[in-house]
Write a protein that holds these residues in place. Sequence first.
Motif, PDB file in Angstrom:
ATOM      1  N   LYS A 273      35.949  19.196  15.909  1.00  8.89           N
ATOM      2  CA  LYS A 273      35.539  18.052  15.101  1.00  8.89           C
ATOM      3  C   LYS A 273      34.198  18.340  14.420  1.00  8.89           C
ATOM      4  CE  LYS A 273      38.989  15.492  16.547  1.00  8.89           C
ATOM      5  NZ  LYS A 273      40.091  15.097  15.642  1.00  8.89           N
ATOM      6  N   ALA A 274      34.126  18.041  13.137  1.00  6.16           N
ATOM      7  CA  ALA A 274      32.882  18.254  12.395  1.00  6.16           C
ATOM      8  C   ALA A 274      31.833  17.242  12.853  1.00  6.16           C
ATOM      9  CB  ALA A 274      33.139  18.132  10.902  1.00  6.16           C
ATOM     10  N   LYS A 275      30.688  17.746  13.293  1.00  2.45           N
ATOM     11  CA  LYS A 275      29.599  16.855  13.680  1.00  2.45           C
ATOM     12  C   LYS A 275      28.839  16.366  12.451  1.00  2.45           C
ATOM     13  CE  LYS A 275      28.829  18.724  18.310  1.00  2.45           C
ATOM     14  NZ  LYS A 275      27.842  19.317  19.259  1.00  2.45           N
ATOM     15  N   ILE A 276      28.910  17.163  11.389  1.00  7.42           N
ATOM     16  CA  ILE A 276      28.257  16.787  10.133  1.00  7.42           C
ATOM     17  C   ILE A 276      29.303  16.827   9.021  1.00  7.42           C
ATOM     18  CG2 ILE A 276      26.450  17.361   8.455  1.00  7.42           C
ATOM     19  CD1 ILE A 276      24.950  18.772  10.706  1.00  7.42           C
ATOM     20  N   GLU A 277      29.623  15.683   8.467  1.00  3.64           N
ATOM     21  CA  GLU A 277      30.613  15.605   7.387  1.00  3.64           C
ATOM     22  C   GLU A 277      29.916  15.851   6.043  1.00  3.64           C
ATOM     23  OE1 GLU A 277      33.786  15.275   7.633  1.00  3.64           O
ATOM     24  OE2 GLU A 277      34.057  14.697   9.741  1.00  3.64           O
ATOM     25  N   LEU A 278      30.483  16.773   5.274  1.00  2.00           N
ATOM     26  CA  LEU A 278      29.935  17.094   3.965  1.00  2.00           C
ATOM     27  C   LEU A 278      30.803  16.492   2.875  1.00  2.00           C
ATOM     28  CD1 LEU A 278      29.074  20.869   4.528  1.00  2.00           C
ATOM     29  CD2 LEU A 278      27.486  18.938   4.575  1.00  2.00           C
ATOM     30  N   GLU A 279      30.166  15.923   1.871  1.00  2.00           N
ATOM     31  CA  GLU A 279      30.920  15.326   0.769  1.00  2.00           C
ATOM     32  C   GLU A 279      31.607  16.407  -0.063  1.00  2.00           C
ATOM     33  OE1 GLU A 279      30.135  12.400  -3.098  1.00  2.00           O
ATOM     34  OE2 GLU A 279      28.622  12.584  -1.513  1.00  2.00           O
ATOM     35  N   ASN A 280      30.909  17.488  -0.335  1.00  2.00           N
ATOM     36  CA  ASN A 280      31.466  18.636  -1.061  1.00  2.00           C
ATOM     37  C   ASN A 280      31.186  19.908  -0.259  1.00  2.00           C
ATOM     38  OD1 ASN A 280      32.329  17.292  -3.627  1.00  2.00           O
ATOM     39  ND2 ASN A 280      30.136  16.829  -3.741  1.00  2.00           N
ATOM     40  N   PRO A 281      31.996  20.183   0.790  1.00  2.00           N
ATOM     41  CA  PRO A 281      31.687  21.293   1.704  1.00  2.00           C
ATOM     42  C   PRO A 281      31.601  22.663   1.043  1.00  2.00           C
ATOM     43  CG  PRO A 281      33.901  20.390   2.101  1.00  2.00           C
ATOM     44  CD  PRO A 281      33.202  19.447   1.196  1.00  2.00           C
ATOM     45  N   LEU A 282      32.533  22.996   0.143  1.00  2.00           N
ATOM     46  CA  LEU A 282      32.502  24.305  -0.507  1.00  2.00           C
ATOM     47  C   LEU A 282      31.275  24.451  -1.400  1.00  2.00           C
ATOM     48  CD1 LEU A 282      36.260  24.911  -1.435  1.00  2.00           C
ATOM     49  CD2 LEU A 282      34.931  26.005   0.375  1.00  2.00           C
ATOM     50  N   LYS A 283      30.972  23.402  -2.143  1.00  2.00           N
ATOM     51  CA  LYS A 283      29.803  23.424  -3.025  1.00  2.00           C
ATOM     52  C   LYS A 283      28.523  23.557  -2.208  1.00  2.00           C
ATOM     53  CE  LYS A 283      27.559  20.802  -6.736  1.00  2.00           C
ATOM     54  NZ  LYS A 283      27.591  19.559  -7.553  1.00  2.00           N
ATOM     55  N   THR A 284      28.463  22.810  -1.113  1.00  2.00           N
ATOM     56  CA  THR A 284      27.271  22.858  -0.258  1.00  2.00           C
ATOM     57  C   THR A 284      27.097  24.231   0.367  1.00  2.00           C
ATOM     58  OG1 THR A 284      27.503  20.502   0.265  1.00  2.00           O
ATOM     59  CG2 THR A 284      26.116  21.814   1.732  1.00  2.00           C
ATOM     60  N   ALA A 285      28.205  24.819   0.828  1.00  2.00           N
ATOM     61  CA  ALA A 285      28.142  26.099   1.535  1.00  2.00           C
ATOM     62  C   ALA A 285      27.881  27.286   0.626  1.00  2.00           C
ATOM     63  CB  ALA A 285      29.440  26.319   2.318  1.00  2.00           C
ATOM     64  N   PHE A 286      28.406  27.239  -0.596  1.00  2.00           N
ATOM     65  CA  PHE A 286      28.346  28.417  -1.457  1.00  2.00           C
ATOM     66  C   PHE A 286      27.401  28.294  -2.653  1.00  2.00           C
ATOM     67  CE2 PHE A 286      32.411  29.041   0.733  1.00  2.00           C
ATOM     68  CZ  PHE A 286      32.312  30.380   1.093  1.00  2.00           C
ATOM     69  N   ILE A 287      27.200  27.073  -3.150  1.00  2.00           N
ATOM     70  CA  ILE A 287      26.342  26.914  -4.332  1.00  2.00           C
ATOM     71  C   ILE A 287      24.927  26.578  -3.880  1.00  2.00           C
ATOM     72  CG2 ILE A 287      26.068  25.809  -6.588  1.00  2.00           C
ATOM     73  CD1 ILE A 287      28.650  27.426  -6.219  1.00  2.00           C
ATOM     74  N   ASN A 288      24.231  27.601  -3.441  1.00  2.00           N
ATOM     75  CA  ASN A 288      22.844  27.502  -3.018  1.00  2.00           C
ATOM     76  C   ASN A 288      22.195  28.873  -3.219  1.00  2.00           C
ATOM     77  OD1 ASN A 288      23.112  29.063  -0.358  1.00  2.00           O
ATOM     78  ND2 ASN A 288      24.676  27.468  -0.133  1.00  2.00           N
ATOM     79  N   PRO A 289      20.882  28.943  -3.313  1.00  2.00           N
ATOM     80  CA  PRO A 289      20.215  30.204  -3.663  1.00  2.00           C
ATOM     81  C   PRO A 289      20.572  31.385  -2.755  1.00  2.00           C
ATOM     82  CG  PRO A 289      18.666  28.391  -3.824  1.00  2.00           C
ATOM     83  CD  PRO A 289      19.925  27.817  -3.235  1.00  2.00           C
ATOM     84  N   GLY A 290      20.529  31.168  -1.432  1.00  2.00           N
ATOM     85  CA  GLY A 290      20.779  32.258  -0.499  1.00  2.00           C
ATOM     86  C   GLY A 290      22.176  32.830  -0.604  1.00  2.00           C
ATOM     87  N   MET A 291      23.170  31.935  -0.643  1.00  2.00           N
ATOM     88  CA  MET A 291      24.554  32.393  -0.689  1.00  2.00           C
ATOM     89  C   MET A 291      24.877  33.021  -2.039  1.00  2.00           C
ATOM     90  SD  MET A 291      26.751  32.594   1.702  1.00  2.00           S
ATOM     91  CE  MET A 291      26.163  31.347   2.842  1.00  2.00           C
ATOM     92  N   ILE A 292      24.323  32.475  -3.117  1.00  2.00           N
ATOM     93  CA  ILE A 292      24.543  33.052  -4.452  1.00  2.00           C
ATOM     94  C   ILE A 292      23.982  34.474  -4.500  1.00  2.00           C
ATOM     95  CG2 ILE A 292      23.840  32.917  -6.879  1.00  2.00           C
ATOM     96  CD1 ILE A 292      24.045  29.841  -6.594  1.00  2.00           C
ATOM     97  N   CYS A 293      22.805  34.674  -3.900  1.00  2.00           N
ATOM     98  CA  CYS A 293      22.201  36.016  -3.874  1.00  2.00           C
ATOM     99  C   CYS A 293      23.044  36.974  -3.046  1.00  2.00           C
ATOM    100  CB  CYS A 293      20.784  35.945  -3.313  1.00  2.00           C
ATOM    101  SG  CYS A 293      19.581  35.195  -4.440  1.00  2.00           S
ATOM    102  N   TYR A 294      23.544  36.506  -1.890  1.00  2.00           N
ATOM    103  CA  TYR A 294      24.382  37.368  -1.043  1.00  2.00           C
ATOM    104  C   TYR A 294      25.672  37.748  -1.771  1.00  2.00           C
ATOM    105  CZ  TYR A 294      27.579  38.843   2.636  1.00  2.00           C
ATOM    106  OH  TYR A 294      28.497  39.557   3.377  1.00  2.00           O
TER     107      TYR A 294
END
Length: 309
Positions: A273-294
Amino acid sequence: MNSNKKFFSKIGFNYLIYAICTIIIPLILFYILGNTELTNNYNFKLIISSICNYILPLPILIFLMKKLDSENIEKESLSIKTLLLYFCISYSLMIIGNIIGLAITALIGNAIQSDIANPIQNLINSTDMILNLVIISIIAPIFEEIIFRKLLIDRTIKYGAKISIILSATMFGLMHGNLNQFFYAFLLGGFFAFVYMKTGKLIYTIILHISLNLIGSVLSLFVVESLNAVTQGAYTTFDISIILVYLLFLIIATLIGLYGLIKYKKLDLTKIKAKIELENPLKTAFINPGMICYIGFTLLLIIYSTLLM
């Protein structure tokens, strides 16, 4: 940037640092050692590669990842029957991924009118079988499961099973740094993530990973050798037996694996069970500076491997 994006960004930067270390450390070592007969030896290169990819950078990654909160996954044991089924599913995913990878690299090769090299296959064919067994079939799977399952999933599972699976699969596939391996590594990375989350035990994914690498790095050499003997007309009954046994194994394992994929097309992860629900999980996980650089850095490695090697 909200706290959840910052969390995934830190993960991206952590794995970027790890990826950079796997390139810089061997460059420094080979610069120190110089251009000698030893440093041009494939067996020596494989040893140095394993040290630089796993042993030296891992403490750095562990130090960075320990700064992020982790979760304990509930433990569950697998029966031998289920583990064998999971092996067949893994094997069928590897076959599917290989076919996709070969097809795409063939299309790109035709477009640029140049053969696209498979670095890992070249390495396997050029190095000692014992080294293949120890490093590619045993050491690499253990370290890769720690890096892309244990360290990663324990920290992302609080956001739910799906995003953890997709993240583990994507980062694992990209880290291989070449197009030939990306597709089957992506599929296997996702399935290994599922197995780890379902059981909470890394030993099962390590067993599956070692088994597949054994087939690819050791068993495949015997099969290729027998196929070469057949094409050259210098084969024996033993060569024919190896080829037939391998083909039988391939067919049976793939069919069982495909049956397992169809039967379990909806993976049972209801206990996660997700303890933290994300409204846009893929966007949150991948569209950020660190992940974009990786992603950008590993894509550059793939492009280099595809077009320039």
